[in-house]
Design an enzyme around this catalytic site. Structure first.
Site, mmCIF file in Angstrom:
data_model
loop_
_atom_site.group_PDB
_atom_site.id
_atom_site.type_symbol
_atom_site.label_atom_id
_atom_site.label_comp_id
_atom_site.label_asym_id
_atom_site.label_seq_id
_atom_site.Cartn_x
_atom_site.Cartn_y
_atom_site.Cartn_z
ATOM 1 C CD GLN A 16 8.369 6.494 -1.347
ATOM 2 O OE1 GLN A 16 9.488 7.055 -0.931
ATOM 3 N NE2 GLN A 16 7.405 7.322 -0.391
ATOM 4 N N GLY A 18 6.523 0.493 -3.483
ATOM 5 C CA GLY A 18 6.420 -0.649 -5.085
ATOM 6 C C GLY A 18 8.038 -0.808 -5.427
ATOM 7 C CD GLN A 113 -6.327 -1.109 -7.095
ATOM 8 O OE1 GLN A 113 -6.406 -1.520 -5.823
ATOM 9 N NE2 GLN A 113 -6.331 -0.586 -7.882
ATOM 10 C CB VAL A 130 0.296 -1.470 1.455
ATOM 11 C CG1 VAL A 130 1.216 -0.499 1.893
ATOM 12 C CG2 VAL A 130 0.482 -2.882 1.938
ATOM 13 N N GLY A 131 -2.204 0.584 0.825
ATOM 14 C CA GLY A 131 -2.488 2.120 0.657
ATOM 15 C C GLY A 131 -3.005 2.685 1.628
ATOM 16 C CG ASN A 132 -1.935 5.022 4.485
ATOM 17 O OD1 ASN A 132 -2.493 4.131 5.335
ATOM 18 N ND2 ASN A 132 -0.697 5.437 4.826
ATOM 19 C CG ASP A 160 1.149 0.876 12.833
ATOM 20 O OD1 ASP A 160 1.273 2.243 12.411
ATOM 21 O OD2 ASP A 160 0.094 0.534 11.925
ATOM 22 N NE ARG A 163 6.532 2.790 11.472
ATOM 23 C CZ ARG A 163 5.584 3.593 10.546
ATOM 24 N NH1 ARG A 163 4.617 3.821 10.893
ATOM 25 N NH2 ARG A 163 6.318 4.547 9.407
ATOM 26 C CG HIS A 188 -1.433 2.339 9.289
ATOM 27 N ND1 HIS A 188 -0.450 2.173 10.067
ATOM 28 C CD2 HIS A 188 -1.496 3.304 7.905
ATOM 29 C CE1 HIS A 188 0.193 3.122 9.357
ATOM 30 N NE2 HIS A 188 -0.181 3.822 8.378
HETATM 31 N N1 NAD Z 1 -0.476 0.996 6.111
HETATM 32 C C1 NAD Z 1 1.013 1.357 6.249
HETATM 33 O O1 NAD Z 1 1.652 1.038 6.974
HETATM 34 C C2 NAD Z 1 2.317 1.925 4.806
HETATM 35 C C3 NAD Z 1 2.955 2.574 5.394
HETATM 36 C C4 NAD Z 1 3.620 3.479 4.533
HETATM 37 C C5 NAD Z 1 3.139 3.939 2.957
HETATM 38 N N2 NAD Z 1 1.616 3.430 2.895
HETATM 39 C C6 NAD Z 1 1.004 3.996 1.715
HETATM 40 O O2 NAD Z 1 1.523 3.559 0.759
HETATM 41 C C7 NAD Z 1 0.682 3.697 -0.523
HETATM 42 C C8 NAD Z 1 1.694 4.409 -1.531
HETATM 43 O O3 NAD Z 1 3.307 4.582 -0.700
HETATM 44 P P1 NAD Z 1 3.755 4.767 -2.078
HETATM 45 O O4 NAD Z 1 4.891 5.888 -1.572
HETATM 46 O O5 NAD Z 1 4.035 3.743 -2.291
HETATM 47 O O6 NAD Z 1 3.485 6.318 -2.572
HETATM 48 P P2 NAD Z 1 3.926 6.687 -4.423
HETATM 49 O O7 NAD Z 1 3.448 7.537 -4.540
HETATM 50 O O8 NAD Z 1 5.391 6.953 -4.396
HETATM 51 O O9 NAD Z 1 3.398 5.175 -5.100
HETATM 52 C C9 NAD Z 1 1.889 5.096 -5.517
HETATM 53 C C10 NAD Z 1 1.270 4.798 -6.837
HETATM 54 O O10 NAD Z 1 0.747 4.132 -7.030
HETATM 55 C C11 NAD Z 1 0.601 4.195 -8.352
HETATM 56 N N3 NAD Z 1 -1.278 4.522 -8.187
HETATM 57 C C12 NAD Z 1 -2.282 5.514 -8.008
HETATM 58 N N4 NAD Z 1 -3.762 5.219 -7.874
HETATM 59 C C13 NAD Z 1 -3.516 3.722 -8.760
HETATM 60 C C14 NAD Z 1 -4.869 2.843 -9.490
HETATM 61 N N5 NAD Z 1 -5.546 2.960 -9.477
HETATM 62 N N6 NAD Z 1 -4.499 1.307 -9.449
HETATM 63 C C15 NAD Z 1 -2.813 1.505 -9.621
HETATM 64 N N7 NAD Z 1 -1.716 2.098 -9.068
HETATM 65 C C16 NAD Z 1 -2.051 3.290 -8.677
HETATM 66 C C17 NAD Z 1 0.375 5.646 -8.271
HETATM 67 O O11 NAD Z 1 0.942 6.036 -9.879
HETATM 68 C C18 NAD Z 1 1.967 5.930 -8.084
HETATM 69 O O12 NAD Z 1 3.557 4.899 -9.499
HETATM 70 C C19 NAD Z 1 0.781 5.086 -0.106
HETATM 71 O O13 NAD Z 1 -0.948 5.528 0.082
HETATM 72 C C20 NAD Z 1 1.471 4.973 1.515
HETATM 73 O O14 NAD Z 1 0.238 6.195 2.431
HETATM 74 C C21 NAD Z 1 0.706 2.913 4.163
HETATM 75 O O1 LMR Z 2 1.861 7.683 5.045
HETATM 76 C C1 LMR Z 2 1.593 8.056 5.028
HETATM 77 O O2 LMR Z 2 0.611 8.318 6.116
HETATM 78 C C2 LMR Z 2 2.520 7.320 6.631
HETATM 79 C C3 LMR Z 2 2.498 5.764 6.655
HETATM 80 O O3 LMR Z 2 1.005 5.007 6.461
HETATM 81 C C4 LMR Z 2 3.190 4.843 7.776
HETATM 82 O O4 LMR Z 2 2.933 4.616 8.530
HETATM 83 O O5 LMR Z 2 4.579 5.367 7.218
#
Ligand code: NAD
Ligand code: LMR
Length: 326
Positions: A16, A18, A113, A130-132, A160, A163, A188
């Site tokens: 989402q 992406g 990666q 970005v990924g948590n 953050d 926000r 984060h």
């Molecule tokens: N830092 C921040 O402020 C923040 C804010 C929001 C969300 N996030 C994090 O961002 C991440 C993504 O969120 P989202 O809503 O897009 O999740 P999502 O589940 O919709 O999408 C994640 C995508 O990553 C893909 N993926 C998984 N493993 C992979 C790999 N090894 N290589 C490539 N792609 C891979 C999955 O197939 C999926 O399409 C989550 O970890 C979420 O917690 C961080």
């Molecule tokens: O995916 C989450 O746990 C929350 C995300 O990191 C956010 O801050 O919105």
């Protein structure tokens, strides 16, 4: 278009964030209206078809700055020659999963990666995780990229920061453009410390009620991610994509004079944050480099809050160390 396209790799491209991010990159909002981009999408094999659908939509956007979109399921290929890497794809926490399990599962993603970035990315590579759990995922990736300068690895706390700006703007009834020098410190996560100690409104310092700060502002910002999940049934996506655009745009184009922003960067030991941890600080950007703002006085309240969040980062680092991930 005379300039060669900048290669931008986005992992988790079919997710989402992406979906919200790619069209903004293609439209020029990441790097500027005069910079062509080439997108390199990385997905797991099961999600490649969905990424292909997104690539079809990108094509249908007829973006003048989009020089092409390639899709990969192999990190080595996805990061080959890349200039900007947005590491969005991560393993979400599932039922019954402990924090250590989550860190271990993400190690399986961010180690290869990091290795792929080390092996093949362009010399000017900039990485945003970005990924948590974003800070510790960035730590894992960085530790497998020994040939890449440490300051190229960052994790996202710009959401953050945004926000915090929005909450303060609402409280004071002033536009966000009037607010300067807010800062997010630490992880984060819910332990993060959104600080207004040095904040300015219209060029003057602000005197805010401590009870409001402690009972309202700080928890609202720190727990906003959970509140969005509760309301939407899904984690924040468009605001996260927007913050990722802001983070890279600022990194490349700089912060305005007299202000700073927040980013999780590799600590050099500033403010007592152990060297090597990827922790959020107030930062400025200049000449394509993020730098920690130096010399700020830290009051006792801020000190305790920063220390608590940094302690959580130390714990996460120790866990991934024990798991052999760094
Ligand atoms: N830092 C921040 O402020 C923040 C804010 C929001 C969300 N996030 C994090 O961002 C991440 C993504 O969120 P989202 O809503 O897009 O999740 P999502 O589940 O919709 O999408 C994640 C995508 O990553 C893909 N993926 C998984 N493993 C992979 C790999 N090894 N290589 C490539 N792609 C891979 C999955 O197939 C999926 O399409 C989550 O970890 C979420 O917690 C961080
Ligand atoms: O995916 C989450 O746990 C929350 C995300 O990191 C956010 O801050 O919105």
């Amino acid at each position: 278009m005379t300039q060669a396209p900048v290669n931008v790799t986005v992992t988790g491209a079919a997710g989402q964030i992406g979906y919200a991010l790619l069209f903004r990159i293609a439209s020029g909002q990441l790097l500027g209206q005069d910079v062509p981009v080439k997108l390199r999408l990385l997905e797991i094999p099961q999600a490649v078809k969905a990424a292909e659908g997104t690539a079809m939509e990108l094509e249908d956007g007829a973006f003048p700055l989009l020089a092409g979109t390639d899709i990969f399921d192999d990190p080595k290929q996805a990061f080959e020659g890349t200039n900007i890497a947005l590491l969005v794809g991560a393993r979400p926490r599932s039922k019954g999963m402990e924090r250590g399990d989550l860190l271990e599962a993400n190690g399986g993603i961010f180690k290869p990666q990091g290795e792929a970035i080390n092996a093949g990315a362009a010399d000017d590579i900039k990485v945003l995780v970005v990924g948590n759990p974003a800070n510790t995922n960035a730590l894992i990736a960085r530790s497998h990229a020994p040939d890449v300068p440490a300051d190229r690895f960052t994790a996202m706390t710009r959401l953050d920061h945004n926000r915090a700006l929005a909450q303060l703007s609402k409280k004071l009834g002033v536009p966000v453009t009037e607010l300067k020098k807010l800062a997010i410190w630490g992880n984060h996560s819910a332990t993060q410390y959104p600080s207004v100690q040095h904040a300015e409104v219209g060029g003057k310092s602000v005197d805010l009620d401590q009870a409001w700060l402690e009972n309202d502002f700080i928890p609202t910002v720190a727990k906003r991610g959970a509140a969005i999940i509760e309301a939407r049934g899904l984690s924040s996506a468009a605001s996260a994509a927007s913050a990722a655009i802001d983070h890279v745009h600022t990194w490349v184009n700089g912060t305005p004079a007299g202000d700073w922003t927040s980013a999780a960067v590799v600590s050099d030991g500033s403010y007592g944050v152990p060297e090597g941890l990827i922790s959020s600080f107030p930062v400025t950007a200049e000449n394509g480099q993020y730098k920690i703002v130096q010399g700020l006085e830290i009051d006792d309240f801020s000190r305790a809050r920063i220390d608590a969040s940094v302690a959580e980062l130390v714990e996460e680092r120790d866990t991934v160390q024990k798991l052999g991930l760094i």
